[in-house]
Enzyme design. Structure first.
Site, mmCIF file in Angstrom:
data_model
loop_
_atom_site.group_PDB
_atom_site.id
_atom_site.type_symbol
_atom_site.label_atom_id
_atom_site.label_comp_id
_atom_site.label_asym_id
_atom_site.label_seq_id
_atom_site.Cartn_x
_atom_site.Cartn_y
_atom_site.Cartn_z
ATOM 1 C CB THR A 198 28.189 33.939 -15.294
ATOM 2 O OG1 THR A 198 28.695 33.309 -14.114
ATOM 3 C CG2 THR A 198 28.218 35.437 -15.097
ATOM 4 N NE ARG A 226 33.673 30.752 -6.229
ATOM 5 C CZ ARG A 226 33.147 30.973 -7.429
ATOM 6 N NH1 ARG A 226 31.870 31.295 -7.534
ATOM 7 N NH2 ARG A 226 33.879 30.864 -8.522
ATOM 8 N N GLY A 228 33.171 34.689 -6.710
ATOM 9 C CA GLY A 228 33.951 34.465 -7.922
ATOM 10 C C GLY A 228 34.363 35.752 -8.608
ATOM 11 C CG ASP A 229 34.856 35.639 -12.892
ATOM 12 O OD1 ASP A 229 34.201 34.668 -12.477
ATOM 13 O OD2 ASP A 229 34.765 36.059 -14.058
ATOM 14 N N GLY A 250 32.846 31.691 -16.368
ATOM 15 C CA GLY A 250 33.738 30.536 -16.276
ATOM 16 C C GLY A 250 34.039 30.180 -14.833
ATOM 17 N N GLY A 252 35.517 30.967 -11.881
ATOM 18 C CA GLY A 252 35.941 32.294 -11.457
ATOM 19 C C GLY A 252 37.318 32.410 -10.855
#
Length: 330
Positions: A198, A226, A228-229, A250, A252
Protein backbone atom coordinates in the site's frame (compact mmCIF):
# COMPACT_ATOMS: atom_id res chain seq x y z
CA UNK A 1 14.42 13.41 58.24
CA UNK A 2 10.93 14.81 57.75
CA UNK A 3 12.33 17.98 56.19
CA UNK A 4 14.62 15.91 53.99
CA UNK A 5 11.67 13.85 52.72
CA UNK A 6 9.70 16.99 51.96
CA UNK A 7 12.68 18.45 50.09
CA UNK A 8 13.14 15.20 48.15
CA UNK A 9 9.46 15.18 47.18
CA UNK A 10 9.72 18.73 45.89
CA UNK A 11 12.82 17.89 43.84
CA UNK A 12 11.12 14.83 42.32
CA UNK A 13 7.99 16.85 41.51
CA UNK A 14 10.05 19.53 39.77
CA UNK A 15 11.93 16.87 37.80
CA UNK A 16 8.69 15.20 36.71
CA UNK A 17 7.20 18.52 35.63
CA UNK A 18 10.39 19.33 33.76
CA UNK A 19 10.38 15.97 31.95
CA UNK A 20 6.72 16.34 30.99
CA UNK A 21 7.34 19.85 29.75
CA UNK A 22 10.24 18.69 27.62
CA UNK A 23 8.29 15.76 26.14
CA UNK A 24 5.10 17.70 25.48
CA UNK A 25 6.76 20.84 24.11
CA UNK A 26 9.50 19.80 21.69
CA UNK A 27 10.76 22.00 18.90
CA UNK A 28 7.99 22.96 16.50
CA UNK A 29 8.93 22.27 12.88
CA UNK A 30 7.58 24.61 10.23
CA UNK A 31 6.48 21.65 8.11
CA UNK A 32 7.16 17.94 7.66
CA UNK A 33 6.09 15.03 5.47
CA UNK A 34 6.40 11.26 5.72
CA UNK A 35 5.62 8.57 3.12
CA UNK A 36 5.42 4.80 2.77
CA UNK A 37 5.17 2.47 -0.19
CA UNK A 38 4.18 -0.75 1.55
CA UNK A 39 5.63 -3.13 4.12
CA UNK A 40 6.35 -6.84 3.98
CA UNK A 41 9.05 -9.41 3.38
CA UNK A 42 11.44 -7.00 1.70
CA UNK A 43 14.97 -8.39 1.86
CA UNK A 44 18.14 -6.89 0.45
CA UNK A 45 19.28 -10.31 -0.78
CA UNK A 46 16.23 -10.42 -3.07
CA UNK A 47 16.72 -6.91 -4.43
CA UNK A 48 18.87 -6.14 -7.47
CA UNK A 49 20.87 -2.87 -7.42
CA UNK A 50 18.77 -1.61 -10.34
CA UNK A 51 15.47 -2.34 -8.62
CA UNK A 52 16.67 -0.86 -5.33
CA UNK A 53 17.69 2.33 -7.13
CA UNK A 54 14.31 2.52 -8.85
CA UNK A 55 12.53 2.39 -5.49
CA UNK A 56 14.82 4.98 -3.90
CA UNK A 57 14.43 7.28 -6.92
CA UNK A 58 10.65 7.10 -6.79
CA UNK A 59 10.56 7.70 -3.03
CA UNK A 60 12.83 10.69 -3.58
CA UNK A 61 10.55 12.04 -6.31
CA UNK A 62 7.52 11.73 -4.04
CA UNK A 63 9.33 13.49 -1.19
CA UNK A 64 10.37 16.30 -3.53
CA UNK A 65 6.78 16.89 -4.64
CA UNK A 66 5.49 17.04 -1.07
CA UNK A 67 8.38 19.18 0.12
CA UNK A 68 7.78 21.69 -2.68
CA UNK A 69 4.09 22.04 -1.82
CA UNK A 70 4.75 22.58 1.88
CA UNK A 71 7.78 24.84 1.41
CA UNK A 72 5.69 27.17 -0.73
CA UNK A 73 2.90 27.42 1.84
CA UNK A 74 0.60 24.77 0.40
CA UNK A 75 -1.77 22.81 2.60
CA UNK A 76 -1.04 19.42 4.10
CA UNK A 77 -4.01 18.10 2.09
CA UNK A 78 -2.46 19.24 -1.18
CA UNK A 79 0.89 17.78 -0.18
CA UNK A 80 -0.65 14.41 0.70
CA UNK A 81 -2.72 14.19 -2.48
CA UNK A 82 0.04 15.20 -4.90
CA UNK A 83 2.68 13.08 -3.18
CA UNK A 84 0.45 10.02 -3.38
CA UNK A 85 -0.12 10.75 -7.08
CA UNK A 86 3.57 10.05 -7.65
CA UNK A 87 3.27 6.66 -5.94
CA UNK A 88 -0.07 5.80 -7.55
CA UNK A 89 1.32 6.53 -11.02
CA UNK A 90 4.28 4.21 -10.55
CA UNK A 91 4.03 0.47 -11.32
CA UNK A 92 6.50 -0.17 -8.47
CA UNK A 93 3.82 0.03 -5.80
CA UNK A 94 0.51 -1.73 -5.20
CA UNK A 95 -1.65 1.36 -5.75
CA UNK A 96 -3.01 3.00 -8.87
CA UNK A 97 -0.97 1.89 -11.90
CA UNK A 98 0.71 -0.95 -10.00
CA UNK A 99 -2.44 -2.38 -8.43
CA UNK A 100 -2.59 -6.14 -7.94
CA UNK A 101 -5.29 -8.38 -9.40
CA UNK A 102 -8.26 -9.97 -7.66
CA UNK A 103 -9.17 -13.65 -8.01
CA UNK A 104 -11.33 -12.78 -11.00
CA UNK A 105 -8.49 -10.91 -12.72
CA UNK A 106 -9.72 -7.37 -12.01
CA UNK A 107 -8.17 -4.37 -10.29
CA UNK A 108 -10.11 -3.01 -7.31
CA UNK A 109 -8.58 0.10 -5.77
CA UNK A 110 -9.24 1.77 -2.42
CA UNK A 111 -8.14 5.11 -0.95
CA UNK A 112 -8.88 7.50 1.88
CA UNK A 113 -7.84 10.95 3.06
CA UNK A 114 -8.40 12.92 6.28
CA UNK A 115 -7.97 16.55 7.33
CA UNK A 116 -6.75 17.01 10.88
CA UNK A 117 -8.09 20.56 11.13
CA UNK A 118 -11.78 19.61 11.28
CA UNK A 119 -11.68 15.78 11.17
CA UNK A 120 -13.33 15.76 7.75
CA UNK A 121 -12.60 12.64 5.71
CA UNK A 122 -13.36 10.90 2.45
CA UNK A 123 -12.80 7.47 0.93
CA UNK A 124 -13.51 5.29 -2.10
CA UNK A 125 -13.46 1.51 -2.27
CA UNK A 126 -13.52 -1.14 -4.98
CA UNK A 127 -13.00 1.21 -7.95
CA UNK A 128 -11.41 0.14 -11.21
CA UNK A 129 -11.50 3.12 -13.56
CA UNK A 130 -10.33 6.14 -11.54
CA UNK A 131 -6.72 6.96 -12.37
CA UNK A 132 -5.91 8.46 -8.96
CA UNK A 133 -8.20 7.11 -6.24
CA UNK A 134 -6.69 9.47 -3.62
CA UNK A 135 -8.16 12.42 -5.56
CA UNK A 136 -11.55 10.73 -5.63
CA UNK A 137 -11.33 10.29 -1.86
CA UNK A 138 -10.62 13.99 -1.46
CA UNK A 139 -13.59 14.89 -3.67
CA UNK A 140 -15.83 12.71 -1.50
CA UNK A 141 -14.54 14.55 1.57
CA UNK A 142 -14.96 18.05 0.16
CA UNK A 143 -17.90 17.81 -2.25
CA UNK A 144 -20.29 15.28 -0.74
CA UNK A 145 -22.11 14.69 2.51
CA UNK A 146 -20.63 11.19 2.72
CA UNK A 147 -17.36 9.69 3.94
CA UNK A 148 -17.07 6.57 1.77
CA UNK A 149 -18.35 5.67 -1.69
CA UNK A 150 -17.78 2.31 -3.34
CA UNK A 151 -17.76 0.58 -6.70
CA UNK A 152 -19.91 1.93 -9.53
CA UNK A 153 -21.32 4.74 -7.43
CA UNK A 154 -17.85 6.02 -6.58
CA UNK A 155 -16.95 6.00 -10.28
CA UNK A 156 -20.12 7.90 -11.21
CA UNK A 157 -19.28 10.49 -8.58
CA UNK A 158 -15.71 10.77 -9.89
CA UNK A 159 -17.00 11.43 -13.42
CA UNK A 160 -19.36 14.08 -12.04
CA UNK A 161 -16.41 15.72 -10.28
CA UNK A 162 -14.33 15.82 -13.46
CA UNK A 163 -11.60 13.41 -12.36
CA UNK A 164 -9.49 11.57 -14.93
CA UNK A 165 -11.07 8.22 -15.73
CA UNK A 166 -9.27 5.36 -17.49
CA UNK A 167 -10.08 2.04 -19.04
CA UNK A 168 -9.44 -0.87 -16.70
CA UNK A 169 -6.57 -1.94 -18.95
CA UNK A 170 -4.61 1.08 -17.67
CA UNK A 171 -3.90 -0.81 -14.46
CA UNK A 172 -2.55 -3.91 -16.18
CA UNK A 173 1.09 -4.66 -15.46
CA UNK A 174 2.69 -7.91 -16.53
CA UNK A 175 4.39 -8.40 -13.16
CA UNK A 176 1.11 -8.27 -11.20
CA UNK A 177 -0.73 -10.42 -13.77
CA UNK A 178 1.96 -13.11 -13.77
CA UNK A 179 1.93 -13.17 -10.00
CA UNK A 180 -1.81 -13.81 -9.94
CA UNK A 181 -1.40 -16.66 -12.44
CA UNK A 182 1.31 -18.15 -10.25
CA UNK A 183 -0.99 -18.09 -7.25
CA UNK A 184 -3.94 -19.52 -9.13
CA UNK A 185 -1.77 -22.33 -10.49
CA UNK A 186 -0.32 -23.33 -7.16
CA UNK A 187 -3.48 -22.66 -5.14
CA UNK A 188 -1.53 -21.16 -2.31
CA UNK A 189 -1.65 -18.02 -0.21
CA UNK A 190 0.05 -14.83 -1.34
CA UNK A 191 3.45 -13.72 -0.13
CA UNK A 192 3.88 -11.03 2.49
CA UNK A 193 5.35 -8.64 -0.09
CA UNK A 194 2.23 -8.20 -2.22
CA UNK A 195 -0.09 -8.48 0.73
CA UNK A 196 1.37 -5.31 2.20
CA UNK A 197 1.91 -3.15 -0.89
CA UNK A 198 0.00 0.00 0.00
CA UNK A 199 1.13 3.64 -0.34
CA UNK A 200 0.51 6.52 2.01
CA UNK A 201 1.51 9.99 3.12
CA UNK A 202 1.16 12.17 6.21
CA UNK A 203 1.96 15.88 6.31
CA UNK A 204 2.16 18.91 8.60
CA UNK A 205 1.87 22.32 6.93
CA UNK A 206 2.98 25.82 7.93
CA UNK A 207 -0.46 26.56 9.42
CA UNK A 208 -0.09 23.66 11.85
CA UNK A 209 -2.60 21.45 10.07
CA UNK A 210 -2.12 17.71 9.73
CA UNK A 211 -3.41 15.46 6.94
CA UNK A 212 -3.14 11.77 6.09
CA UNK A 213 -3.88 9.72 3.00
CA UNK A 214 -3.62 6.07 1.96
CA UNK A 215 -4.11 4.33 -1.40
CA UNK A 216 -3.95 0.65 -2.34
CA UNK A 217 -4.62 -1.97 -4.97
CA UNK A 218 -5.73 -4.38 -2.26
CA UNK A 219 -4.65 -7.98 -1.85
CA UNK A 220 -3.60 -10.31 -4.65
CA UNK A 221 -6.21 -13.01 -5.36
CA UNK A 222 -8.77 -11.43 -3.03
CA UNK A 223 -12.37 -12.63 -3.43
CA UNK A 224 -15.94 -11.58 -2.68
CA UNK A 225 -15.32 -7.83 -2.91
CA UNK A 226 -12.97 -7.85 0.07
CA UNK A 227 -12.02 -4.39 1.38
CA UNK A 228 -9.09 -3.84 3.72
CA UNK A 229 -8.15 -1.07 6.12
CA UNK A 230 -6.86 1.51 3.60
CA UNK A 231 -10.21 3.22 2.87
CA UNK A 232 -11.44 2.93 6.46
CA UNK A 233 -11.01 6.08 8.52
CA UNK A 234 -9.50 5.17 11.90
CA UNK A 235 -8.11 1.86 10.69
CA UNK A 236 -5.78 2.70 7.80
CA UNK A 237 -5.90 6.50 7.88
CA UNK A 238 -6.36 9.12 10.59
CA UNK A 239 -5.45 12.77 11.23
CA UNK A 240 -6.17 15.07 14.15
CA UNK A 241 -4.39 18.39 14.70
CA UNK A 242 -4.37 17.77 18.45
CA UNK A 243 -2.32 14.59 18.19
CA UNK A 244 -1.02 13.09 14.95
CA UNK A 245 -1.56 11.93 11.38
CA UNK A 246 -1.18 8.23 10.51
CA UNK A 247 -1.16 6.12 7.32
CA UNK A 248 -0.96 2.33 7.57
CA UNK A 249 0.13 -0.58 5.41
CA UNK A 250 -0.23 -4.24 6.27
CA UNK A 251 -2.61 -7.15 6.55
CA UNK A 252 -5.74 -5.04 6.63
CA UNK A 253 -7.99 -7.35 8.61
CA UNK A 254 -5.78 -6.93 11.69
CA UNK A 255 -5.57 -3.16 11.24
CA UNK A 256 -9.37 -2.97 11.06
CA UNK A 257 -9.80 -5.07 14.19
CA UNK A 258 -7.45 -2.83 16.18
CA UNK A 259 -8.47 0.47 14.62
CA UNK A 260 -4.73 1.08 14.37
CA UNK A 261 -4.55 4.63 13.03
CA UNK A 262 -7.01 6.19 15.46
CA UNK A 263 -5.82 4.11 18.39
CA UNK A 264 -2.35 5.65 18.04
CA UNK A 265 -3.95 9.10 18.27
CA UNK A 266 -6.09 7.98 21.21
CA UNK A 267 -3.08 6.75 23.17
CA UNK A 268 -1.48 10.15 22.64
CA UNK A 269 -4.60 12.03 23.67
CA UNK A 270 -5.78 10.01 26.65
CA UNK A 271 -2.61 8.37 27.93
CA UNK A 272 -0.45 11.42 27.08
CA UNK A 273 2.07 9.19 25.29
CA UNK A 274 4.58 10.62 22.82
CA UNK A 275 4.20 9.55 19.19
CA UNK A 276 7.23 7.31 19.55
CA UNK A 277 5.81 5.49 22.57
CA UNK A 278 2.31 5.25 21.12
CA UNK A 279 3.56 3.72 17.87
CA UNK A 280 5.78 1.27 19.79
CA UNK A 281 2.73 0.23 21.82
CA UNK A 282 0.76 -0.30 18.63
CA UNK A 283 3.43 -2.54 17.14
CA UNK A 284 3.21 -4.63 20.29
CA UNK A 285 -0.59 -4.84 19.94
CA UNK A 286 -0.17 -6.06 16.37
CA UNK A 287 2.37 -8.64 17.51
CA UNK A 288 -0.04 -9.96 20.12
CA UNK A 289 -2.66 -10.86 17.51
CA UNK A 290 -0.07 -11.85 14.86
CA UNK A 291 -0.90 -8.91 12.63
CA UNK A 292 1.84 -7.78 10.27
CA UNK A 293 2.62 -4.47 8.61
CA UNK A 294 3.61 -0.95 9.55
CA UNK A 295 2.73 2.73 9.42
CA UNK A 296 4.14 6.22 9.08
CA UNK A 297 3.02 9.05 11.34
CA UNK A 298 3.71 12.66 12.29
CA UNK A 299 2.81 14.38 15.54
CA UNK A 300 1.66 17.99 15.69
CA UNK A 301 5.26 19.17 16.06
CA UNK A 302 6.42 17.37 12.91
CA UNK A 303 8.22 14.51 14.65
CA UNK A 304 8.05 11.33 12.53
CA UNK A 305 7.51 7.67 13.34
CA UNK A 306 8.08 4.97 10.72
CA UNK A 307 7.45 1.62 12.41
CA UNK A 308 6.92 -1.93 11.18
CA UNK A 309 7.11 -5.53 12.40
CA UNK A 310 8.11 -6.84 8.97
CA UNK A 311 11.55 -7.11 7.38
CA UNK A 312 11.10 -3.94 5.37
CA UNK A 313 8.92 -0.98 4.44
CA UNK A 314 9.49 1.54 1.65
CA UNK A 315 9.49 4.86 3.50
CA UNK A 316 10.86 8.39 3.64
CA UNK A 317 10.75 11.67 5.55
CA UNK A 318 11.45 15.33 4.82
CA UNK A 319 11.07 18.49 6.90
CA UNK A 320 11.57 22.26 6.92
CA UNK A 321 15.04 21.99 8.47
CA UNK A 322 16.36 20.13 5.45
CA UNK A 323 16.26 16.62 6.89
CA UNK A 324 15.64 14.06 4.15
CA UNK A 325 15.70 10.31 4.67
CA UNK A 326 14.74 7.25 2.63
CA UNK A 327 14.71 3.63 3.77
CA UNK A 328 13.67 0.21 2.52
CA UNK A 329 14.94 -2.43 4.91
CA UNK A 330 14.34 -2.78 8.62
Amino acid sequence: MKNFNILLSVIIAIAVISCKSTEQNPEQLEYALCIHGGAGTILKKNMTPEKEKAYFDKLDEALSVGDSVLKNGGSALDAVELTIHVLENSPLFNAGKGAVFTHSGKNELDASIMWGKDLNAGAVAGVGDIKNPISAARKVMENSEHVMLSGKGASEFAVQEGLEMVDSSFFFTEKRWNYLQKILKKEREMTQTDRHGTVGCVALDKNGNLAAGTSTGGMTNKKFGRIGDSPIIGAGTYANNHTCAVSCTGHGEFFIRLGVAQDIAAMMEYQKLSLDKATDAMIEKLNQIQGTGGFVALDKYGNPAMKMNTSGMYRGYVNSKGSREKFIYK
